[in-house]
Every structure is written in structure tokens, then in C-alpha cells.
Write a protein that holds these residues in place. Structure first.
Motif, PDB file in Angstrom:
ATOM      1  N   UNK A 260       0.819  -1.209   0.000  1.00 35.38           N
ATOM      2  CA  UNK A 260       0.000   0.000   0.000  1.00 35.38           C
ATOM      3  C   UNK A 260       0.855   1.262   0.000  1.00 35.38           C
ATOM      4  N   UNK A 261       1.901   1.279   0.821  1.00 36.41           N
ATOM      5  CA  UNK A 261       2.749   2.467   0.924  1.00 36.41           C
ATOM      6  C   UNK A 261       3.421   2.767  -0.408  1.00 36.41           C
ATOM      7  N   UNK A 262       3.915   1.735  -1.093  1.00 34.57           N
ATOM      8  CA  UNK A 262       4.572   1.942  -2.381  1.00 34.57           C
ATOM      9  C   UNK A 262       3.602   2.504  -3.414  1.00 34.57           C
ATOM     10  N   UNK A 263       2.380   1.993  -3.404  1.00 35.46           N
ATOM     11  CA  UNK A 263       1.390   2.470  -4.368  1.00 35.46           C
ATOM     12  C   UNK A 263       0.984   3.917  -4.109  1.00 35.46           C
ATOM     13  N   UNK A 264       1.053   4.351  -2.846  1.00 33.04           N
ATOM     14  CA  UNK A 264       0.619   5.697  -2.491  1.00 33.04           C
ATOM     15  C   UNK A 264       1.743   6.735  -2.565  1.00 33.04           C
ATOM     16  N   UNK A 265       2.971   6.304  -2.762  1.00 34.24           N
ATOM     17  CA  UNK A 265       4.109   7.233  -2.767  1.00 34.24           C
ATOM     18  C   UNK A 265       3.965   8.393  -3.757  1.00 34.24           C
ATOM     19  N   UNK A 266       3.443   8.200  -4.959  1.00 37.88           N
ATOM     20  CA  UNK A 266       3.383   9.329  -5.913  1.00 37.88           C
ATOM     21  C   UNK A 266       2.395  10.424  -5.535  1.00 37.88           C
ATOM     22  N   UNK A 267       1.556  10.184  -4.544  1.00 37.48           N
ATOM     23  CA  UNK A 267       0.474  11.117  -4.232  1.00 37.48           C
ATOM     24  C   UNK A 267       0.750  11.862  -2.923  1.00 37.48           C
ATOM     25  N   UNK A 268       0.125  13.023  -2.775  1.00 34.61           N
ATOM     26  CA  UNK A 268       0.142  13.760  -1.509  1.00 34.61           C
ATOM     27  C   UNK A 268      -1.152  13.446  -0.775  1.00 34.61           C
ATOM     28  N   UNK A 269      -1.022  12.815   0.390  1.00 41.48           N
ATOM     29  CA  UNK A 269      -2.182  12.417   1.177  1.00 41.48           C
ATOM     30  C   UNK A 269      -2.282  13.291   2.419  1.00 41.48           C
ATOM     31  N   UNK A 270      -3.464  13.755   2.725  1.00 36.99           N
ATOM     32  CA  UNK A 270      -3.707  14.496   3.955  1.00 36.99           C
ATOM     33  C   UNK A 270      -4.054  13.499   5.050  1.00 36.99           C
ATOM     34  N   UNK A 271      -3.281  13.525   6.151  1.00 37.20           N
ATOM     35  CA  UNK A 271      -3.467  12.502   7.174  1.00 37.20           C
ATOM     36  C   UNK A 271      -3.998  13.045   8.498  1.00 37.20           C
ATOM     37  N   UNK A 272      -3.754  14.333   8.803  1.00 34.98           N
ATOM     38  CA  UNK A 272      -4.220  14.858  10.087  1.00 34.98           C
ATOM     39  C   UNK A 272      -4.235  16.378  10.034  1.00 34.98           C
ATOM     40  N   UNK A 273      -5.197  16.972  10.737  1.00 32.89           N
ATOM     41  CA  UNK A 273      -5.306  18.421  10.834  1.00 32.89           C
ATOM     42  C   UNK A 273      -5.541  18.786  12.294  1.00 32.89           C
ATOM     43  N   UNK A 274      -4.785  19.765  12.797  1.00 34.52           N
ATOM     44  CA  UNK A 274      -5.072  20.379  14.089  1.00 34.52           C
ATOM     45  C   UNK A 274      -5.136  21.885  13.871  1.00 34.52           C
ATOM     46  N   UNK A 275      -6.087  22.531  14.518  1.00 35.63           N
ATOM     47  CA  UNK A 275      -6.332  23.942  14.215  1.00 35.63           C
ATOM     48  C   UNK A 275      -6.868  24.656  15.434  1.00 35.63           C
ATOM     49  N   UNK A 276      -6.240  25.789  15.792  1.00 32.19           N
ATOM     50  CA  UNK A 276      -6.760  26.653  16.837  1.00 32.19           C
ATOM     51  C   UNK A 276      -6.102  28.019  16.748  1.00 32.19           C
ATOM     52  N   UNK A 277      -6.844  29.041  17.074  1.00 30.89           N
ATOM     53  CA  UNK A 277      -6.327  30.387  17.248  1.00 30.89           C
ATOM     54  C   UNK A 277      -5.475  30.859  16.062  1.00 30.89           C
ATOM     55  N   UNK A 278      -5.968  30.582  14.846  1.00 26.73           N
ATOM     56  CA  UNK A 278      -5.296  31.067  13.653  1.00 26.73           C
ATOM     57  C   UNK A 278      -4.065  30.317  13.221  1.00 26.73           C
ATOM     58  N   UNK A 279      -3.790  29.155  13.843  1.00 29.54           N
ATOM     59  CA  UNK A 279      -2.650  28.321  13.455  1.00 29.54           C
ATOM     60  C   UNK A 279      -3.156  26.923  13.104  1.00 29.54           C
ATOM     61  N   UNK A 280      -2.626  26.349  12.015  1.00 29.72           N
ATOM     62  CA  UNK A 280      -3.023  25.013  11.587  1.00 29.72           C
ATOM     63  C   UNK A 280      -1.795  24.130  11.432  1.00 29.72           C
ATOM     64  N   UNK A 281      -1.827  22.961  12.053  1.00 31.14           N
ATOM     65  CA  UNK A 281      -0.793  21.949  11.860  1.00 31.14           C
ATOM     66  C   UNK A 281      -1.355  20.907  10.907  1.00 31.14           C
ATOM     67  N   UNK A 282      -0.753  20.826   9.742  1.00 34.39           N
ATOM     68  CA  UNK A 282      -1.248  19.958   8.681  1.00 34.39           C
ATOM     69  C   UNK A 282      -0.238  18.837   8.445  1.00 34.39           C
ATOM     70  N   UNK A 283      -0.677  17.600   8.572  1.00 34.71           N
ATOM     71  CA  UNK A 283       0.205  16.453   8.363  1.00 34.71           C
ATOM     72  C   UNK A 283      -0.134  15.779   7.043  1.00 34.71           C
ATOM     73  N   UNK A 284       0.872  15.676   6.176  1.00 34.09           N
ATOM     74  CA  UNK A 284       0.710  15.042   4.878  1.00 34.09           C
ATOM     75  C   UNK A 284       1.682  13.883   4.751  1.00 34.09           C
TER      76      UNK A 284
END
Length: 363
Positions: A260-284
Motif C-alpha cells: 500500500x505504501x509503495x502504491x501511495x508514494x506518488x500522491x500527496x495524502x492528507x493525514x491529520x489536521x489540528x487547528x486553533x487560534x489562527x494556526x493550523x498543523x497539517x500532516x501530509x
């Protein structure tokens, strides 16, 4: 695998920008060299060593569900446990648990969603096996009531919180319906999104603190009663995973056992979002590695980037502990302008008798 969703067009009840008239447009394909990878300088950092005199105080692979006053609530889901655990963030002392795993009345098989109500110190846990919701007391682990709910056919966990709304995704042949509930698990609104195709990897359906977040194509939304509020545009260009690509990868994994990991390598996947007080931590995830990137939501400027190869971490950043030493914090949870996380297992491995450590700070 949880079935997530993607569509190429959206038509729903109401869509509007979150708080302001515009949202940041972040190109995830751009060179991010401007984002510093040094330890992030933070404010008011507190390091809390968790402790308890019983085996119940120890946990594995837990995530932070909520922080209520000085109490942190963690969810532990392992093959041997599915429970909520409470600790005092001032002293680090173990306060108790909510643990009703089983097959009898008032018991559950697995916790997929836990929604704390700060007003009365209770938590709602929808039962995944039948149309019911259990309300437990956080103070003494007692079952207070069983609420009958609408039966739904979905593999997606409920997301959100009682202060905004609890969101339940119901995929239908004609599209997606999001049913929304209040603290009593009474239906308060719904959102209809026609034209959906199912998938496993091509969007985000998750919690950012106590707020449900939902990504359709390149647009990230927060969920409030009856509305999708635009939070950001996250452009991936030709590195976005189409529904057709998603379906092919899923079938290759199921039918041929492909990596699965090898097949997904060419793509950018969004995995997690944290957001508060005008700041966003985005995990891809891209090319087999993860990036947790911190953005200023006023203009979409990247403030920080952490790169790591341990894919089991939902998110991870390195912060300055105030004395010049970097510490790695993972499984971050953001709420009301504060950030909370668990000291990385790697950083904690040298201490044989250590339980987990909670790190809290402000940006």
C-alpha cells in the motif's frame, strides 16, 4: 480500512468561508524550504510526567480526546483495551478511567468516538454495533443513561464535539448525508452532498480539536450545524488522488497483496489536521514520509516543518523545551489556543520506569 470519500463537485445546504471573507490558498506542491525545520520556539511550555500507583494508569498508543480544565482525557485503543483515561495536568496523577468493554448491557466493543460534555462532566460514546449511545460519568465510570439513536450504515467514525455538533457521515447511492447531533444526541441539522464516490485515501474526515474537519477535493472545511465552512484551499495538483486511482489502489491491495505504501508514494495524502487560534498543523504523506507543517492561517505562510518516517504517528513536531534542548512531541491536540501532545516514545525510551509525558504549550 475506513471508507472515506471524494467528489469532483459539491452542492450542499450552505458553504461559506470560516470567520473571514477569504481563506488561505496553500499549494502543497511548492518548495517548502522557507519553513524552518529547527526546534520550534513556543511559549508557556509545561512538561507533565504522568503517574499512578495501579496498572490502570499505564497505557499504550493513546491519543488525546479532550482537555477539560486541568484534566486531560486520553483514548487507548489496542487489541487488549478500549477505554478513556484521565490525568491531572497539574500533578500528573491518574484520576480514573471509563472502561466498559464487553458484550453486555451498557458495554461496547470499541470506542470510535468519544464526546466530552464539560457542562456536566459526562462523555457520550456511540455504540458501533447497535443504534444506541452510552452516557458515562467521567468522575466515577458509571453508566448514566442509554440513548436510542437513528440506525446508520457507515464505517466512518463520528466526529466533532458537543459544543458545535457531532457529525455522522451516511454514504448513500445518490451521495453523502451528514447527520448532526447535539449533546443529547438529538438531530439538530444535516448537510447533503450529492455526487460522491467512495474511497479510502483521497480525503480527510477527522477531528481538529473538538471541531469536525472534512476535505472535498482540495478544499478543507469545518463542520457546523447545517454548514460547511471553508477553512483552507490545499492544492495538490496532479499529486491529488482521484477516486479512480483510489479504487485501483484499494483493489490492488485487497486482491494481490500489493504494498500500500509503495502504491501511495506518488500522491500527496492528507493525514491529520489540528487547528486553533489562527494556526493550523497539517500532516501530509508523500513518497513514503510524513510532514507535519505549521501554517499561519492569516496568509497561509508556513512557519515550521517536521519530517519523519514513522508513519504510525498521526502528527509530530519538535519544540524547544525552554532551555535550548529539542523535544519531540506527537499525537498533538489543539484547543482554545493551547497545544497538547505526548512526548515521543523515542525520546522517552531511556527511562525504564517512565509512564507517558504530556507536553503543553502555546504558539
Amino acid at each position: 480500512m475506513l471508507v472515506l470519500l471524494c467528489c469532483t463537485a459539491i452542492s450542499c445546504n450552505r458553504v461559506k468561508d470560516d470567520n473571514t471573507g477569504s481563506v488561505p490558498n496553500i499549494n502543497l506542491r511548492e518548495d517548502v524550504g522557507a519553513g524552518s525545520s529547527e526546534a520550534l520556539v513556543v511559549n508557556n511550555l509545561i512538561r507533565t510526567q504522568l503517574a499512578g500507583d495501579t496498572s490502570e494508569a499505564f497505557f499504550m498508543n493513546a491519543s488525546i480526546v479532550d482537555v477539560v480544565g486541568d484534566t486531560v482525557v486520553l483514548l487507548e485503543n489496542t487489541p487488549n483495551a478500549s477505554r478513556l483515561i484521565m490525568f491531572d495536568l497539574r500533578s500528573g496523577n491518574y484520576l480514573g478511567q471509563v472502561n466498559h468493554r464487553g458484550q453486555g448491557p451498557g458495554e461496547y466493543r470499541l470506542i470510535l468516538g468519544a464526546f466530552v460534555d464539560e457542562n456536566d462532566g459526562t462523555v457520550l460514546i456511540p455504540n458501533v454495533d447497535n443504534a444506541s449511545v452510552y452516557r458515562y460519568s467521567l468522575a466515577d465510570d458509571s453508566l448514566l443513561s442509554t440513548i436510542e439513536r437513528e440506525p446508520v450504515m457507515t464505517m466512518m467514525p463520528p466526529i466533532g464535539g458537543v459544543e458545535s455538533c457531532i457529525n455522522v457521515a451516511v454514504p448513500l447511492p445518490e451521495g453523502l448525508t451528514i447527520r448532526q447531533y447535539n449533546s443529547g444526541y438529538e438531530r439538530i441539522d444535516s448537510i447533503s452532498i450529492p455526487g460522491f464516490m467512495g474511497g479510502n485515501f483521497n480525503t480527510v474526515w477527522d477531528n481538529a480539536g473538538q471541531q469536525g474537519v472534512f476535505m472535498i477535493a482540495d478544499t478543507l472545511y469545518t463542520l457546523v450545524p447545517g454548514e460547511l465552512q471553508k477553512l483552507a484551499i490545499l492544492s495538490r495538483g496532479d499529486k491529488a488522488l482521484t477516486p479512480e486511482d483510489d479504487q485501483k489502489i484499494t483493489m490492488d491491495v485487497i486482491m494481490s497483496g500489493a504494498d500500500e505504501i509503495e502504491l501511495l508514494k506518488p500522491f500527496i495524502l492528507l493525514r491529520n489536521v489540528q487547528y486553533t487560534d489562527g494556526k493550523m498543523l497539517l500532516t501530509t504523506m508523500n513518497d513514503g514520509v510524513k510532514h507535519s507543517d505549521l501554517y499561519d492561517m492569516i496568509d497561509g505562510t508556513m512557519l515550521y516543518r517536521s519530517t519523519y518516517g514513522r508513519l504510525s504517528k498521526p502528527n509530530c513536531i519538535i519544540v524547544n523545551d525552554g532551555s535550548g534542548n529539542p523535544i519531540e512531541v506527537e499525537r498533538l491536540f489543539a484547543k482554545d489556543g493551547k497545544w497538547y501532545g505526548i512526548l515521543s516514545d523515542d525520546a522517552n525510551a531511556a527511562s525504564v520506569d517512565a509512564n507517558n509525558v504530556i507536553i503543553s504549550f502555546e504558539l
